[in-house]
Design an enzyme around this catalytic site. Structure first.
Site, short mmCIF file in Angstrom:
data_model
loop_
_atom_site.label_atom_id
_atom_site.label_comp_id
_atom_site.label_asym_id
_atom_site.label_seq_id
_atom_site.Cartn_x
_atom_site.Cartn_y
_atom_site.Cartn_z
N HIS A 86 23.90 26.87 108.40
CA HIS A 86 23.23 25.61 108.35
C HIS A 86 24.62 24.65 108.16
O HIS A 86 24.65 24.28 106.75
CB HIS A 86 21.97 25.51 107.74
CG HIS A 86 21.71 23.93 107.27
ND1 HIS A 86 21.21 23.21 107.70
CD2 HIS A 86 21.15 23.10 106.39
CE1 HIS A 86 21.06 22.13 107.54
NE2 HIS A 86 21.29 21.80 106.49
N PRO A 122 24.66 24.33 99.77
CA PRO A 122 24.95 25.02 100.90
C PRO A 122 23.59 26.13 100.92
O PRO A 122 23.84 27.23 100.16
CB PRO A 122 26.24 25.00 101.14
CG PRO A 122 26.56 25.66 99.29
CD PRO A 122 26.42 24.56 98.83
P1 NAD Z 1 18.52 14.07 94.69
O1 NAD Z 1 19.62 13.96 93.92
O2 NAD Z 1 17.38 12.91 95.87
O3 NAD Z 1 17.76 14.98 94.23
C1 NAD Z 1 17.88 16.29 93.65
C2 NAD Z 1 16.96 16.27 92.63
O4 NAD Z 1 16.67 17.85 91.94
C3 NAD Z 1 16.95 15.88 91.90
O5 NAD Z 1 15.88 14.55 91.44
C4 NAD Z 1 17.18 15.97 90.68
O6 NAD Z 1 17.27 16.03 88.74
C5 NAD Z 1 17.16 17.71 90.40
N1 NAD Z 1 17.48 18.88 90.29
C6 NAD Z 1 19.09 18.78 89.18
N2 NAD Z 1 19.08 20.28 89.22
C7 NAD Z 1 17.77 20.92 88.59
C8 NAD Z 1 17.72 21.63 88.22
N3 NAD Z 1 18.52 22.45 87.61
N4 NAD Z 1 15.95 21.68 87.26
C9 NAD Z 1 15.39 20.97 88.64
N5 NAD Z 1 15.23 20.36 89.35
C10 NAD Z 1 16.99 19.43 89.23
O7 NAD Z 1 19.15 15.18 96.32
P2 NAD Z 1 18.12 15.60 97.47
O8 NAD Z 1 18.32 14.02 98.76
O9 NAD Z 1 16.28 15.09 96.97
O10 NAD Z 1 18.64 16.78 98.20
C11 NAD Z 1 18.40 17.79 97.41
C12 NAD Z 1 19.03 18.77 98.28
O11 NAD Z 1 18.41 19.37 99.48
C13 NAD Z 1 20.54 18.77 97.94
O12 NAD Z 1 21.04 19.83 98.03
C14 NAD Z 1 21.30 18.53 99.61
O13 NAD Z 1 22.05 18.75 100.02
C15 NAD Z 1 19.76 19.71 100.41
N6 NAD Z 1 19.31 19.02 102.00
C16 NAD Z 1 18.57 20.36 102.75
C17 NAD Z 1 18.26 20.08 103.90
C18 NAD Z 1 18.00 21.24 104.86
O14 NAD Z 1 18.08 21.25 106.05
N7 NAD Z 1 18.33 22.83 103.90
C19 NAD Z 1 18.31 18.61 104.67
C20 NAD Z 1 18.55 17.92 103.27
C21 NAD Z 1 19.28 17.73 102.43
#
Ligand code: NAD
Length: 307
Positions: free
Chosen positions: A173, A119
């Protein structure tokens, strides 16, 4: 410019592509706890350089972030269908706690950290606290995407370019975001005045539908596509451009101010998000913004001790 991206999942890799396409980046370091993923992304996107911009894209570790002007954090779990952003609180706090101390050990003191992980607002608060950097340098994409969705829906409603619409979503958000109708303008006119002059209509029901679609866009997209990536990638690239070019545009980013991170219109440039504008709000919008702030605060408290 040199950029780092931490987290190369669906969102991080879409951001890498969007940034590549800006032509602004000369060096891009990709870090993921899954090394193979970072390597594969850099191989795939690196091939694009033969068709377009000459850019050095490589997988790396934290030491390689030295000299990066901007580092984007897009690591962490995404919502599953039906999950809220808040459901990710503890999982993703652990991710931010892992990343930020490693990042600040090597980063330049002027680095701008862009937080994308949800979040969002609570992660901005946590990252700001852990980093020890000035709050203006730890910037969440906030409601940039929600504001863009609002402008896109209004543009369809009125058959008008979104570039001519100034309308913002404030606060979290997340589910408690606030649509700031009372400050929205089109061509310098309030929405009711625009509707009158242009002989358009915006019924209460149509407004409610727009509000619902803005707040629930992520849920709907995740239902159909399992994740969201294009909108957030465009928003992040836009924010990077604004910093890189010292554009000083007004963006609804989330930074810590008065001990809370939430989105308000802020002037963003090379020195980060330094100046906040307090928009006109009617009584119900003001009340909703206070409630949104309370929601964020409560979730932050749930994390317990930061360090
Ligand atoms: P995803 O599961 O496809 O990818 C997450 C990635 O993070 C993976 O490659 C994983 O290996 C990596 N990761 C996890 N822990 C890690 C660490 N400690 N160090 C380095 N890498 C690490 O998820 P996604 O769909 O790419 O989403 C990522 C984030 O973005 C989520 O939290 C999602 O809710 C957020 N998001 C935010 C918005 C926004 O408007 N701010 C919009 C969409 C998604």
């Amino acid at each position: 410019m040199k950029i780092g991206i931490i987290g190369l999942g669906t969102v991080g890799s879409a951001i890498a592509t969007a940034l590549y396409n800006t032509g602004l980046v000369r060096e891009m370091v990709l870090i993921d706890r899954d090394d193979k993923r970072a390597l594969a992304t850099s191989e795939d996107l690196g091939a694009a350089a033969a068709f377009g911009f000459d850019i050095n894209i490589r997988p790396g570790n934290y030491r390689d972030l030295k000299g990066a002007e901007i580092v984007i954090v897009a690591a962490g779990a995404n919502q599953l269908p039906g999950e809220t952003r808040t459901d990710l609180l503890h999982k993703n706090a652990a991710v931010i706690r892992d990343i930020i101390p490693q990042l600040v050990k090597v980063a330049d003191k002027n680095v701008k950290i862009i937080i994308v992980t949800n979040p969002l607002d609570v992660m901005v608060m946590l990252a700001t606290e852990l980093s020890g950097l000035p709050a203006s340098q730890v910037i969440g994409t906030g409601t940039m995407l929600d504001s863009a969705r609002l402008r896109a829906l209004l543009s369809r409603q009125f058959s008008l370019s979104p570039a001519s619409i100034d309308a913002y979503v404030l606060g979290e958000h997340g589910d408690s975001s606030v649509l700031n109708w009372s400050a929205a303008t089109i061509g310098g006119l309030s929405i009711p005045e625009f509707v009158k002059q242009s002989k358009n209509s915006l019924t209460i029901a149509a407004k409610k539908t727009i509000e619902h679609r803005v707040r629930n866009a992520a849920y709907e997209i995740i239902k159909g596509r399992k994740a969201t990536w294009d909108g957030i990638a465009a928003a992040t690239a836009n924010l990077v451009r604004c910093i890189a070019e010292d554009a000083r545009r007004v963006l609804t980013v989330s930074v810590v101010e008065n001990k809370i991170a939430l989105s308000l219109p802020r002037i963003v440039g090379a020195d980060g998000a330094r100046q906040t504008l307090i928009p006109n709000m009617d009584a119900s919008e003001s009340r909703a913004l206070k409630q949104s702030a309370e929601t964020i605060k409560k979730n932050y408290v749930k994390l317990g001790r930061v360090k």
